[in-house]
Each structure stands twice: as C-alpha cells, then as structure tokens.
Design an enzyme around this catalytic site. Structure first.
Site, PDB file in Angstrom:
ATOM      1  N   ARG A 227      -0.446   4.250  -0.753  1.00 50.69           N
ATOM      2  CA  ARG A 227      -1.346   5.330  -0.288  1.00 50.69           C
ATOM      3  C   ARG A 227      -1.475   6.507  -1.233  1.00 50.69           C
ATOM      4  NH1 ARG A 227      -3.347   1.764   3.143  1.00 50.69           N
ATOM      5  NH2 ARG A 227      -2.197   1.493   5.073  1.00 50.69           N
TER       6      ARG A 227
ATOM      7  N   ASP B 116       2.187  -6.941   2.613  1.00 47.44           N
ATOM      8  CA  ASP B 116       1.039  -6.109   3.016  1.00 47.44           C
ATOM      9  C   ASP B 116       1.544  -4.835   3.706  1.00 47.44           C
ATOM     10  OD1 ASP B 116      -1.469  -5.111   3.537  1.00 47.44           O
ATOM     11  OD2 ASP B 116      -1.941  -6.535   5.134  1.00 47.44           O
TER      12      ASP B 116
ATOM     13  N   HIS C 186       0.866  -1.183   0.000  1.00 42.50           N
ATOM     14  CA  HIS C 186       0.000   0.000   0.000  1.00 42.50           C
ATOM     15  C   HIS C 186       0.902   1.233   0.000  1.00 42.50           C
ATOM     16  CE1 HIS C 186      -3.629  -2.346   1.118  1.00 42.50           C
ATOM     17  NE2 HIS C 186      -2.754  -3.109   1.759  1.00 42.50           N
TER      18      HIS C 186
ATOM     19  N   HIS D 160      -9.134 -10.279  -0.003  1.00 33.61           N
ATOM     20  CA  HIS D 160      -9.041 -10.097   1.451  1.00 33.61           C
ATOM     21  C   HIS D 160     -10.170 -10.914   2.058  1.00 33.61           C
ATOM     22  CE1 HIS D 160      -8.225  -7.316   5.042  1.00 33.61           C
ATOM     23  NE2 HIS D 160      -9.029  -8.270   5.445  1.00 33.61           N
TER      24      HIS D 160
ATOM     25  N   HIS E  43       0.852   3.689   8.310  1.00 33.54           N
ATOM     26  CA  HIS E  43      -0.103   4.568   9.002  1.00 33.54           C
ATOM     27  C   HIS E  43       0.718   5.551   9.829  1.00 33.54           C
ATOM     28  CE1 HIS E  43      -3.654   2.328   7.850  1.00 33.54           C
ATOM     29  NE2 HIS E  43      -3.103   1.200   8.272  1.00 33.54           N
TER      30      HIS E  43
ATOM     31  N   ASN F 267      -5.209  -6.574   9.924  1.00 36.36           N
ATOM     32  CA  ASN F 267      -6.290  -7.389   9.355  1.00 36.36           C
ATOM     33  C   ASN F 267      -5.754  -8.260   8.231  1.00 36.36           C
ATOM     34  OD1 ASN F 267      -7.953  -5.767  10.927  1.00 36.36           O
ATOM     35  ND2 ASN F 267      -8.591  -4.498   9.205  1.00 36.36           N
TER      36      ASN F 267
HETATM   37  O1  DOR Z   1      -4.270  -4.435   8.252  1.00 37.36           O
HETATM   38  C1  DOR Z   1      -4.481  -4.144   7.098  1.00 37.36           C
HETATM   39  N1  DOR Z   1      -4.245  -2.902   6.650  1.00 37.36           N
HETATM   40  N2  DOR Z   1      -4.969  -5.065   6.292  1.00 37.36           N
HETATM   41  C2  DOR Z   1      -5.369  -4.767   5.032  1.00 37.36           C
HETATM   42  O2  DOR Z   1      -5.763  -5.653   4.329  1.00 37.36           O
HETATM   43  C3  DOR Z   1      -5.353  -3.358   4.567  1.00 37.36           C
HETATM   44  C4  DOR Z   1      -4.290  -2.621   5.255  1.00 37.36           C
HETATM   45  C5  DOR Z   1      -4.331  -1.132   5.029  1.00 37.36           C
HETATM   46  O3  DOR Z   1      -4.604  -0.701   3.910  1.00 37.36           O
HETATM   47  O4  DOR Z   1      -4.033  -0.402   5.970  1.00 37.36           O
END
Ligand code: DOR
Length: 423
Positions: free
Chosen positions: A64, A304, A62, A178, A308, A277
C-alpha cells in the site's frame, strides 16, 4: 559467523531433508554438515526439533505504499513478512499513485532497499491501470521492476494484453494476471452460488475467472510470455491451466492459503473479513485447488496479503473492500491444511513457497545449498498457536483466521545473514 545447530534442513531445490547444521558467513550459506560449537561463532542457534528452510518467497503482496499507508507501509509490511518467515516478497502496483512510471518506481525501490528483507516491486502493465495504454515496460524493467501486473483490475482488452505479453516475453519477465471478467460479475468478493443467494448478494461467478484464464492461457501460448495466473480459485480454471501447460504454454499458477483453506461458507461466519477477489468458492473448487497443488499444475502459494483498515472492513458487505492479510498465517495454514491433512509433504509445501517462485522471478534465493544467500526460516512444525488480532505485525488485522488454532510457528527469520525476526 552464525551456526544453526541440529535442525531438520529441508531444501526443496536439492530435495534435501535431513538433520544437519548450517553455517552462515558474509550473508551466504557457508557450509552444511556437522560442526562442533566453538567460539568462532558470534551466535549459535539451537534448532533441535525445528525445521530449517530457505526463507519464504511471496510473489503477491500489497504494501500500500505509496499513498494508502493507513492500511500498511513498506516497513510494517516487511515486518509482517519477516514474522511469517518470508525473506523475499513482490509488491503489487495498485498503490496511489499506481507504480506506472520510472519516477514512482525509483523512489519506491530506493526506500525498499533499506528494509531488512528483500522487498521488490512489480510495475503496472497499463497506465494508471486504465487497461488501454501500455506503460513503458522496457524503461520500468531497466529501472528495476520485478515483473508486470495490473493486479486488482483485470485487463479486459485482449489486444492490449497480447501486446504486453509480447514485450514481457522480449524482456523475459513475468506478467501476472488478475483473472475476473467484470462483465460477468454482479457484485465482487463473494462467490455467486448458494451463499450469495442466501445473502441476496449478486456475487462473482467462477465463469468470470475461467473465461479470462482460458483466454490468457491462449495468449501466453501464442506470445511465449511467462504468465502467472494469480490467486486461482476455481476448479475449472485449474483444469484449463493443466491442459494449457500440456500444450506448452509458459503458464504458472498461484493459489492463496485462503483459497485452499476456506470456502464461501466463511462469508456467513466471518462477514467482510472473508470478502476477497476472486472469492472463496465451493468445497469442490477447494478440493480441485489441492489436487492442482499435488500434481504440479499450481506452482506457487502466494498470500495476496491485502491489508484494509478496521473502518473499511466494518462497512456493509457491498461497500467493504475485498482482501485479507496473509503473510503471518500462510506457513501455518499450509502446514495445518495441506501437510497435516496428508495432501503435500513438507518438502512439497516449501517447494511452492521457496524455489518455485524464486525461479519464476529469476531470483538469487529459495535454496539453502552451499554458497546460496543466507535467507532462512526456522520454524516448529508441531507447535500449535491461536491467531490473535492484536499480535499481527501488519498495520491491519483483516484476517478471517483470527481465533483459529493452527500448527507451525515461525521461531526465527534470517535475511542476508542477519536475524530479522525472532518469535
Ligand atoms: O481481494 C483482493 N484485494 N484481491 C485483489 O486482487 C486485490 C486486493 C487488494 O488490493 O485489496
């Protein structure tokens, strides 16, 4: 021309594991063998005592971008990838806006093509991740979507997903899923079990994953689509994938370094940094994931990488977002927890991080044979280092591995014949 001298060349695609020199020219691997050091080389890299392998491939990151670039952007994401030894990554579509239109995808791919490594993008399966209406998958594929996924949000509607799989099959493109049924989740990001009880947090049970994995393996079998079960976390899910492969479904599975390295106990020690997740589960699950890697049920290791901000992760457990960064620790976690523990050979580890994901996406990378793309990583398998918060190239530092000592340090990453990272 670049000469990489005296490294241990490990190329899982050909089964090669021997001390050789590698010559790179015009962005390709020109030759493997033993070559004298001459002036014709613009650079000679001494790889004695180091491993020379194909650049790592990550099918699940990701970055972002667009819209959430306070967490990461494609430039910092690519820098983190290069520092981790990755030369090809596939970005997920849960950006802002979601990558569900040709316009958004085209703009993004235009910027991605300027980056020092290969950054690809998946597109969404459903419009705005709504789970109801399919995107124009044919047009998105024609515009360059590497694959399709609503990652982050499970696709609950079975009919919608089956239709999507039929289109993915027609386009011969991966569809990545997912797997967590929201109807079974009390609170996301922490395994429903001993730890969630202790914290009085609802939790997400393994069943939420297992139920969708079972359903989607059936849909894969009947549609013929190439399906990636993303970030598999439960031992029972591994068993389901194992049997569905046997039945002939084109089902592939990825596991993250956090899921094969940690258990739900990490939430007690690292708090929201270990919220993810699907959640980190039990030691029994972790063991089953490793068995799945060993017997080939699990095909890829994918990070993954989910950046954040500090502020977001400082919120209480029920409010903080799920996810952790992973590009800069993945190789070392594989070496430390799989190779050094005797579960996989280095060749097997690299197979799950190079040729397997490259083949799944039909990419021109993941091997070092003569004529292949000059995408490589050089690393010291034995070098120990401590994960430090302020050393990440990523814009974020949400890693539960901070402070841990790991083995395996990336020394140099080369992409398209250019050095893109030096440690
Ligand atoms: O924990 C997760 N964060 N699992 C995901 O599948 C998406 C990801 C996110 O985009 O932050």
């Amino acid at each position: 021309m670049i000469l990489i001298k005296d490294g241990r060349v490990v190329d899982p695609a050909s089964g090669m594991d021997e001390a050789l020199d590698v010559v790179l020219e015009h962005g390709r691997v020109k030759a493997l063998g033993k070559f004298p050091q001459t002036e014709e080389y613009e650079r000679i890299i001494d790889a004695q005592g180091k491993v020379v392998a194909p650049g790592l491939v990550d099918v699940h990151v990701h970055f972002r971008d667009p819209g959430l670039t306070y967490k990461e952007d494609i430039t910092t994401g690519a820098a983190a990838a290069a520092a981790g030894g990755f030369t090809t990554v596939v970005c997920m579509a849960n950006t802002k806006p979601v990558v569900d239109s040709v316009e958004t995808l085209t703009e993004l791919l235009g910027r991605m093509r300027q980056l020092p490594i290969h950054v690809l993008s998946a597109a969404a399966v459903t419009r705005n991740f709504g789970g109801k209406e399919l995107t124009d998958m044919r047009a998105l594929r024609a515009a360059g979507a590497a694959g399709f996924t609503d990652d982050g949000i499970p696709i609950v509607d079975t009919g919608v997903l089956f239709e999507a799989m039929k289109v993915a099959r027609e386009l011969d493109v991966p569809i990545s899923l997912h797997e967590e049924d929201p109807a079974l989740i009390a609170a996301a990001g922490v395994n429903q079990g001993e730890v969630s009880r202790q914290l009085n947090y609802g939790g997400a049970p393994a069943l939420a994953e297992e139920a969708l994995v079972a359903r989607d393996c059936m849909l894969a079998l009947r549609s013929g689509a190439k399906v990636d079960i993303q970030h598999i976390s439960s031992g029972v899910s591994v068993e389901v994938v194992r049997s569905m492969k046997r039945l002939g479904a084109s089902v592939f599975a990825e596991v993250t370094p956090q899921h094969f390295s940690l258990t739900e106990q990490a939430v007690l020690e690292r708090g929201t940094l270990a919220k993810v997740n699907p959640p980190l589960r039990t030691e029994r699950d972790r063991y089953a994931l490793i068995q799945g890697l060993k017997d080939g049920t699990i095909d890829f290791i994918a990070t993954d990488h989910a950046p954040h901000s500090r502020e977001e992760k400082a919120r209480p457990l029920n409010e903080a977002p799920s996810g952790m960064i992973g590009l800069e620790t993945a190789l070392a976690l594989g070496i430390t927890n799989l190779v050094r523990k005797g579960h996989l050979t280095l060749l097997q580890l690299l197979e799950k991080m190079t040729v397997n994901p490259a083949r799944f996406y039909g990419l021109d990378c993941g091997t070092l044979k003569e004529g292949a793309a000059a995408d490589l990583v050089i690393f010291d398998e034995r070098e120990a280092w401590t994960v430090e918060e302020d050393k990440f190239h990523s814009k974020s530092c949400n890693s539960p591995f901070i402070g841990m000592e790991l083995y395996g340090k990336v020394c140099c990453t080369i992409c398209g014949g250019q050095v893109v990272y030096e440690g």
